[in-house]
Design a protein around this motif. Structure first.
Motif, PDB file in Angstrom:
ATOM      1  N   SER A  71       1.800   1.789   5.107  1.00 46.29           N
ATOM      2  CA  SER A  71       1.118   2.587   6.131  1.00 46.29           C
ATOM      3  C   SER A  71       0.396   1.705   7.152  1.00 46.29           C
ATOM      4  O   SER A  71      -0.412   0.851   6.789  1.00 46.29           O
ATOM      5  N   VAL A  72       0.684   1.953   8.426  1.00 46.52           N
ATOM      6  CA  VAL A  72       0.004   1.241   9.508  1.00 46.52           C
ATOM      7  C   VAL A  72      -1.500   1.516   9.449  1.00 46.52           C
ATOM      8  O   VAL A  72      -2.314   0.607   9.600  1.00 46.52           O
ATOM      9  N   ALA A  73      -1.871   2.767   9.216  1.00 43.20           N
ATOM     10  CA  ALA A  73      -3.296   3.125   9.135  1.00 43.20           C
ATOM     11  C   ALA A  73      -3.991   2.362   8.005  1.00 43.20           C
ATOM     12  O   ALA A  73      -5.142   1.938   8.143  1.00 43.20           O
ATOM     13  N   ALA A  74      -3.304   2.168   6.887  1.00 41.12           N
ATOM     14  CA  ALA A  74      -3.890   1.426   5.768  1.00 41.12           C
ATOM     15  C   ALA A  74      -4.038  -0.055   6.113  1.00 41.12           C
ATOM     16  O   ALA A  74      -5.048  -0.676   5.780  1.00 41.12           O
ATOM     17  N   TYR A  75      -3.034  -0.624   6.774  1.00 44.29           N
ATOM     18  CA  TYR A  75      -3.158  -2.006   7.233  1.00 44.29           C
ATOM     19  C   TYR A  75      -4.389  -2.146   8.123  1.00 44.29           C
ATOM     20  O   TYR A  75      -5.189  -3.071   7.959  1.00 44.29           O
ATOM     21  N   LEU A  76      -4.533  -1.226   9.072  1.00 37.44           N
ATOM     22  CA  LEU A  76      -5.675  -1.292   9.983  1.00 37.44           C
ATOM     23  C   LEU A  76      -7.002  -1.121   9.247  1.00 37.44           C
ATOM     24  O   LEU A  76      -7.988  -1.773   9.578  1.00 37.44           O
ATOM     25  N   GLY A  77      -7.015  -0.260   8.234  1.00 36.39           N
ATOM     26  CA  GLY A  77      -8.217  -0.100   7.420  1.00 36.39           C
ATOM     27  C   GLY A  77      -8.595  -1.398   6.726  1.00 36.39           C
ATOM     28  O   GLY A  77      -9.762  -1.802   6.722  1.00 36.39           O
ATOM     29  N   LEU A  78      -7.610  -2.070   6.141  1.00 36.45           N
ATOM     30  CA  LEU A  78      -7.883  -3.347   5.464  1.00 36.45           C
ATOM     31  C   LEU A  78      -8.332  -4.408   6.457  1.00 36.45           C
ATOM     32  O   LEU A  78      -9.227  -5.214   6.159  1.00 36.45           O
ATOM     33  N   ILE A  79      -7.728  -4.402   7.635  1.00 28.99           N
ATOM     34  CA  ILE A  79      -8.145  -5.356   8.666  1.00 28.99           C
ATOM     35  C   ILE A  79      -9.618  -5.145   8.996  1.00 28.99           C
ATOM     36  O   ILE A  79     -10.395  -6.099   9.051  1.00 28.99           O
ATOM     37  N   ARG A  80     -10.019  -3.891   9.211  1.00 31.56           N
ATOM     38  CA  ARG A  80     -11.431  -3.603   9.523  1.00 31.56           C
ATOM     39  C   ARG A  80     -12.356  -4.048   8.396  1.00 31.56           C
ATOM     40  O   ARG A  80     -13.399  -4.655   8.635  1.00 31.56           O
ATOM     41  N   LEU A  81     -11.982  -3.715   7.151  1.00 30.06           N
ATOM     42  CA  LEU A  81     -12.843  -4.071   6.019  1.00 30.06           C
ATOM     43  C   LEU A  81     -13.066  -5.572   5.948  1.00 30.06           C
ATOM     44  O   LEU A  81     -14.204  -6.035   5.766  1.00 30.06           O
ATOM     45  N   TYR A  82     -11.990  -6.337   6.085  1.00 27.06           N
ATOM     46  CA  TYR A  82     -12.121  -7.795   5.958  1.00 27.06           C
ATOM     47  C   TYR A  82     -12.697  -8.445   7.217  1.00 27.06           C
ATOM     48  O   TYR A  82     -13.467  -9.393   7.125  1.00 27.06           O
ATOM     49  N   TYR A  83     -12.344  -7.939   8.369  1.00 31.22           N
ATOM     50  CA  TYR A  83     -12.841  -8.530   9.618  1.00 31.22           C
ATOM     51  C   TYR A  83     -14.354  -8.342   9.737  1.00 31.22           C
ATOM     52  O   TYR A  83     -15.086  -9.270  10.070  1.00 31.22           O
ATOM     53  N   TYR A  84     -14.829  -7.134   9.479  1.00 29.21           N
ATOM     54  CA  TYR A  84     -16.249  -6.831   9.630  1.00 29.21           C
ATOM     55  C   TYR A  84     -17.054  -7.014   8.348  1.00 29.21           C
ATOM     56  O   TYR A  84     -18.265  -6.841   8.355  1.00 29.21           O
ATOM     57  N   GLY A  85     -16.380  -7.326   7.235  1.00 30.29           N
ATOM     58  CA  GLY A  85     -17.092  -7.514   5.975  1.00 30.29           C
ATOM     59  C   GLY A  85     -17.675  -6.219   5.449  1.00 30.29           C
ATOM     60  O   GLY A  85     -18.815  -6.180   4.997  1.00 30.29           O
ATOM     61  N   LEU A  86     -16.910  -5.155   5.494  1.00 30.66           N
ATOM     62  CA  LEU A  86     -17.368  -3.848   5.015  1.00 30.66           C
ATOM     63  C   LEU A  86     -17.099  -3.733   3.517  1.00 30.66           C
ATOM     64  O   LEU A  86     -15.967  -3.554   3.087  1.00 30.66           O
ATOM     65  N   GLY A  87     -18.144  -3.867   2.725  1.00 31.39           N
ATOM     66  CA  GLY A  87     -18.003  -3.772   1.276  1.00 31.39           C
ATOM     67  C   GLY A  87     -17.443  -5.027   0.630  1.00 31.39           C
ATOM     68  O   GLY A  87     -17.319  -5.110  -0.587  1.00 31.39           O
ATOM     69  N   VAL A  88     -17.084  -5.977   1.439  1.00 27.49           N
ATOM     70  CA  VAL A  88     -16.591  -7.275   0.968  1.00 27.49           C
ATOM     71  C   VAL A  88     -17.183  -8.328   1.910  1.00 27.49           C
ATOM     72  O   VAL A  88     -17.670  -7.998   2.984  1.00 27.49           O
ATOM     73  N   GLU A  89     -17.123  -9.577   1.495  1.00 21.94           N
ATOM     74  CA  GLU A  89     -17.523 -10.616   2.436  1.00 21.94           C
ATOM     75  C   GLU A  89     -16.461 -10.692   3.513  1.00 21.94           C
ATOM     76  O   GLU A  89     -15.278 -10.472   3.254  1.00 21.94           O
ATOM     77  N   SER A  90     -16.890 -10.992   4.734  1.00 25.51           N
ATOM     78  CA  SER A  90     -15.909 -11.171   5.808  1.00 25.51           C
ATOM     79  C   SER A  90     -14.883 -12.196   5.351  1.00 25.51           C
ATOM     80  O   SER A  90     -15.236 -13.248   4.828  1.00 25.51           O
ATOM     81  N   ASP A  91     -13.641 -11.854   5.510  1.00 30.72           N
ATOM     82  CA  ASP A  91     -12.554 -12.752   5.130  1.00 30.72           C
ATOM     83  C   ASP A  91     -11.537 -12.726   6.259  1.00 30.72           C
ATOM     84  O   ASP A  91     -10.596 -11.932   6.266  1.00 30.72           O
ATOM     85  N   TYR A  92     -11.772 -13.594   7.239  1.00 33.67           N
ATOM     86  CA  TYR A  92     -10.903 -13.622   8.412  1.00 33.67           C
ATOM     87  C   TYR A  92      -9.478 -14.031   8.056  1.00 33.67           C
ATOM     88  O   TYR A  92      -8.533 -13.604   8.716  1.00 33.67           O
ATOM     89  N   LYS A  93      -9.332 -14.819   6.999  1.00 32.20           N
ATOM     90  CA  LYS A  93      -7.988 -15.223   6.587  1.00 32.20           C
ATOM     91  C   LYS A  93      -7.176 -13.994   6.174  1.00 32.20           C
ATOM     92  O   LYS A  93      -6.037 -13.818   6.604  1.00 32.20           O
ATOM     93  N   LYS A  94      -7.760 -13.136   5.342  1.00 29.98           N
ATOM     94  CA  LYS A  94      -7.050 -11.922   4.929  1.00 29.98           C
ATOM     95  C   LYS A  94      -6.810 -11.007   6.121  1.00 29.98           C
ATOM     96  O   LYS A  94      -5.730 -10.441   6.273  1.00 29.98           O
ATOM     97  N   ALA A  95      -7.824 -10.841   6.959  1.00 35.30           N
ATOM     98  CA  ALA A  95      -7.669 -10.002   8.147  1.00 35.30           C
ATOM     99  C   ALA A  95      -6.544 -10.545   9.023  1.00 35.30           C
ATOM    100  O   ALA A  95      -5.701  -9.788   9.519  1.00 35.30           O
ATOM    101  N   PHE A  96      -6.502 -11.866   9.183  1.00 38.03           N
ATOM    102  CA  PHE A  96      -5.467 -12.518   9.991  1.00 38.03           C
ATOM    103  C   PHE A  96      -4.082 -12.261   9.397  1.00 38.03           C
ATOM    104  O   PHE A  96      -3.140 -11.928  10.117  1.00 38.03           O
ATOM    105  N   GLU A  97      -3.962 -12.407   8.084  1.00 36.75           N
ATOM    106  CA  GLU A  97      -2.665 -12.183   7.428  1.00 36.75           C
ATOM    107  C   GLU A  97      -2.193 -10.744   7.607  1.00 36.75           C
ATOM    108  O   GLU A  97      -1.023 -10.503   7.906  1.00 36.75           O
ATOM    109  N   TYR A  98      -3.102  -9.784   7.423  1.00 28.70           N
ATOM    110  CA  TYR A  98      -2.730  -8.376   7.629  1.00 28.70           C
ATOM    111  C   TYR A  98      -2.340  -8.132   9.083  1.00 28.70           C
ATOM    112  O   TYR A  98      -1.384  -7.415   9.370  1.00 28.70           O
TER     113      TYR A  98
END
Length: 191
Positions: A71-98
Protein backbone atom coordinates in the motif's frame (compact mmCIF):
# COMPACT_ATOMS: atom_id res chain seq x y z
CA UNK A 1 -18.69 -9.26 -1.09
CA UNK A 2 -15.61 -8.39 1.00
CA UNK A 3 -14.59 -5.66 -1.48
CA UNK A 4 -18.09 -4.16 -1.23
CA UNK A 5 -17.74 -4.04 2.54
CA UNK A 6 -14.37 -2.25 2.19
CA UNK A 7 -15.95 0.33 -0.13
CA UNK A 8 -18.75 0.94 2.36
CA UNK A 9 -16.27 1.24 5.25
CA UNK A 10 -14.17 3.74 3.30
CA UNK A 11 -17.18 5.83 2.25
CA UNK A 12 -18.52 5.82 5.82
CA UNK A 13 -15.10 6.65 7.28
CA UNK A 14 -15.72 10.40 7.45
CA UNK A 15 -19.27 9.99 8.80
CA UNK A 16 -18.52 7.84 11.84
CA UNK A 17 -16.29 8.10 14.91
CA UNK A 18 -12.75 6.76 14.87
CA UNK A 19 -13.62 3.91 17.23
CA UNK A 20 -16.45 2.76 14.95
CA UNK A 21 -14.18 2.93 11.90
CA UNK A 22 -11.44 1.09 13.76
CA UNK A 23 -13.88 -1.62 14.77
CA UNK A 24 -15.07 -2.08 11.18
CA UNK A 25 -11.57 -2.20 9.68
CA UNK A 26 -10.34 -4.65 12.36
CA UNK A 27 -13.33 -6.86 11.53
CA UNK A 28 -12.34 -6.69 7.86
CA UNK A 29 -8.79 -7.76 8.77
CA UNK A 30 -10.25 -10.73 10.68
CA UNK A 31 -12.13 -11.66 7.50
CA UNK A 32 -8.85 -11.69 5.56
CA UNK A 33 -9.02 -8.24 3.97
CA UNK A 34 -5.39 -7.13 3.76
CA UNK A 35 -6.35 -3.71 2.35
CA UNK A 36 -7.72 -2.77 5.79
CA UNK A 37 -4.26 -2.82 7.44
CA UNK A 38 -3.40 0.61 6.05
CA UNK A 39 -6.65 2.15 7.27
CA UNK A 40 -6.09 0.79 10.78
CA UNK A 41 -2.54 2.18 10.73
CA UNK A 42 -3.86 5.58 9.74
CA UNK A 43 -6.49 5.59 12.48
CA UNK A 44 -3.82 4.80 15.08
CA UNK A 45 -1.42 7.38 13.64
CA UNK A 46 -3.97 10.21 13.62
CA UNK A 47 -6.22 9.20 16.48
CA UNK A 48 -9.75 10.45 16.66
CA UNK A 49 -12.91 10.33 18.67
CA UNK A 50 -12.51 7.58 21.28
CA UNK A 51 -9.19 6.41 19.78
CA UNK A 52 -5.91 7.84 21.03
CA UNK A 53 -2.80 8.06 18.93
CA UNK A 54 -0.73 4.91 19.17
CA UNK A 55 2.30 5.12 16.91
CA UNK A 56 3.54 1.62 17.77
CA UNK A 57 0.26 0.12 16.57
CA UNK A 58 0.27 2.43 13.55
CA UNK A 59 3.75 1.18 12.62
CA UNK A 60 2.67 -2.47 13.08
CA UNK A 61 -0.35 -2.11 10.80
CA UNK A 62 1.51 -0.04 8.21
CA UNK A 63 4.26 -2.67 8.07
CA UNK A 64 1.64 -5.41 7.63
CA UNK A 65 0.07 -3.42 4.81
CA UNK A 66 3.40 -2.90 3.04
CA UNK A 67 4.20 -6.63 3.38
CA UNK A 68 0.82 -7.88 2.17
CA UNK A 69 -0.39 -5.41 -0.46
CA UNK A 70 2.39 -2.83 -0.88
CA UNK A 71 0.00 0.00 0.00
CA UNK A 72 1.26 3.44 -1.02
CA UNK A 73 -0.59 4.96 1.96
CA UNK A 74 1.20 2.55 4.31
CA UNK A 75 4.59 3.42 2.81
CA UNK A 76 3.81 7.09 3.34
CA UNK A 77 2.71 6.39 6.92
CA UNK A 78 6.01 4.66 7.68
CA UNK A 79 7.93 7.48 6.04
CA UNK A 80 6.17 10.01 8.30
CA UNK A 81 6.75 7.93 11.44
CA UNK A 82 10.47 7.55 10.80
CA UNK A 83 11.10 10.99 9.31
CA UNK A 84 9.43 12.89 12.15
CA UNK A 85 10.22 10.36 14.89
CA UNK A 86 6.58 9.66 15.74
CA UNK A 87 6.61 6.93 18.38
CA UNK A 88 10.12 5.95 17.32
CA UNK A 89 13.42 7.75 17.18
CA UNK A 90 13.87 9.63 13.94
CA UNK A 91 15.45 7.20 11.52
CA UNK A 92 16.21 8.99 8.28
CA UNK A 93 17.85 5.87 6.88
CA UNK A 94 14.59 3.91 7.11
CA UNK A 95 12.58 6.88 5.84
CA UNK A 96 15.03 7.20 2.93
CA UNK A 97 14.75 3.50 2.08
CA UNK A 98 10.94 3.62 2.10
CA UNK A 99 11.03 6.80 -0.04
CA UNK A 100 13.39 5.26 -2.59
CA UNK A 101 11.31 2.11 -2.80
CA UNK A 102 8.07 4.03 -3.29
CA UNK A 103 9.61 6.54 -5.69
CA UNK A 104 11.01 3.75 -7.87
CA UNK A 105 7.77 1.75 -7.85
CA UNK A 106 5.23 4.54 -8.31
CA UNK A 107 7.03 7.88 -8.78
CA UNK A 108 4.87 9.05 -5.87
CA UNK A 109 4.93 12.86 -5.46
CA UNK A 110 5.08 12.67 -1.65
CA UNK A 111 7.97 10.19 -1.68
CA UNK A 112 9.83 12.41 -4.14
CA UNK A 113 9.13 15.42 -1.93
CA UNK A 114 10.60 13.67 1.12
CA UNK A 115 13.65 12.61 -0.91
CA UNK A 116 14.11 16.23 -1.93
CA UNK A 117 13.88 17.32 1.71
CA UNK A 118 16.46 14.74 2.77
CA UNK A 119 18.92 15.86 0.09
CA UNK A 120 18.26 19.53 0.80
CA UNK A 121 18.75 19.18 4.57
CA UNK A 122 21.37 16.42 4.57
CA UNK A 123 19.21 13.90 6.43
CA UNK A 124 21.00 10.52 6.18
CA UNK A 125 22.49 11.59 2.82
CA UNK A 126 25.01 14.31 2.06
CA UNK A 127 23.46 17.68 1.28
CA UNK A 128 23.02 17.92 -2.47
CA UNK A 129 20.88 20.76 -3.79
CA UNK A 130 20.97 19.41 -7.35
CA UNK A 131 19.50 16.08 -6.27
CA UNK A 132 17.03 17.89 -4.02
CA UNK A 133 15.90 20.01 -6.97
CA UNK A 134 15.56 16.89 -9.12
CA UNK A 135 13.17 15.31 -6.62
CA UNK A 136 11.24 18.52 -6.00
CA UNK A 137 10.75 18.87 -9.79
CA UNK A 138 9.45 15.29 -9.94
CA UNK A 139 7.10 15.99 -7.04
CA UNK A 140 5.81 19.17 -8.70
CA UNK A 141 5.59 17.33 -12.05
CA UNK A 142 3.00 15.04 -10.42
CA UNK A 143 1.12 18.08 -9.13
CA UNK A 144 2.28 18.47 -5.53
CA UNK A 145 2.51 22.23 -4.91
CA UNK A 146 5.00 22.02 -2.04
CA UNK A 147 7.44 20.41 -4.48
CA UNK A 148 7.45 23.73 -6.33
CA UNK A 149 7.70 25.71 -3.08
CA UNK A 150 10.79 23.80 -2.02
CA UNK A 151 12.27 24.04 -5.50
CA UNK A 152 12.14 27.81 -4.97
CA UNK A 153 13.82 27.41 -1.59
CA UNK A 154 16.63 25.44 -3.26
CA UNK A 155 17.17 28.24 -5.77
CA UNK A 156 17.41 30.67 -2.86
CA UNK A 157 19.91 28.42 -1.07
CA UNK A 158 21.98 28.50 -4.26
CA UNK A 159 21.99 32.31 -4.13
CA UNK A 160 19.39 32.80 -6.86
CA UNK A 161 16.98 34.74 -4.65
CA UNK A 162 14.87 36.42 -7.33
CA UNK A 163 14.28 33.16 -9.21
CA UNK A 164 13.54 31.43 -5.91
CA UNK A 165 10.94 34.03 -4.93
CA UNK A 166 9.31 33.93 -8.37
CA UNK A 167 8.97 30.14 -8.12
CA UNK A 168 7.61 30.35 -4.59
CA UNK A 169 5.05 32.97 -5.67
CA UNK A 170 3.99 30.68 -8.52
CA UNK A 171 3.53 27.90 -5.96
CA UNK A 172 1.48 30.22 -3.75
CA UNK A 173 -0.78 31.18 -6.66
CA UNK A 174 -1.21 27.55 -7.63
CA UNK A 175 -2.12 26.65 -4.05
CA UNK A 176 -4.60 29.53 -3.91
CA UNK A 177 -6.34 28.40 -7.13
CA UNK A 178 -6.53 24.82 -5.95
CA UNK A 179 -7.78 25.78 -2.47
CA UNK A 180 -10.58 27.91 -3.95
CA UNK A 181 -11.94 24.78 -5.62
CA UNK A 182 -11.19 22.23 -2.87
CA UNK A 183 -9.37 23.06 0.37
CA UNK A 184 -8.79 19.33 0.98
CA UNK A 185 -7.11 18.69 -2.38
CA UNK A 186 -4.11 16.34 -2.05
CA UNK A 187 -1.93 18.72 -4.09
CA UNK A 188 -1.86 21.26 -1.25
CA UNK A 189 -1.89 18.93 1.75
CA UNK A 190 1.04 19.43 4.08
CA UNK A 191 2.82 16.27 5.07
Amino acid sequence: MLEDRVKVAVSDFSKITADEALSEFLALIDLGCDQAFSFVGNIYECGGRNVGRDYAKARFYYEKSVETVGSVAAYLGLIRLYYYGLGVESDYKKAFEYCCNLSEKTDDPYANFYLGRMYMDGCFVAKDLEKAMHYFKRSWGKGYVFGLTYLGICFQKKGRNVRGWVIRMKAGLSAYRIARKDIGDWRIRQL
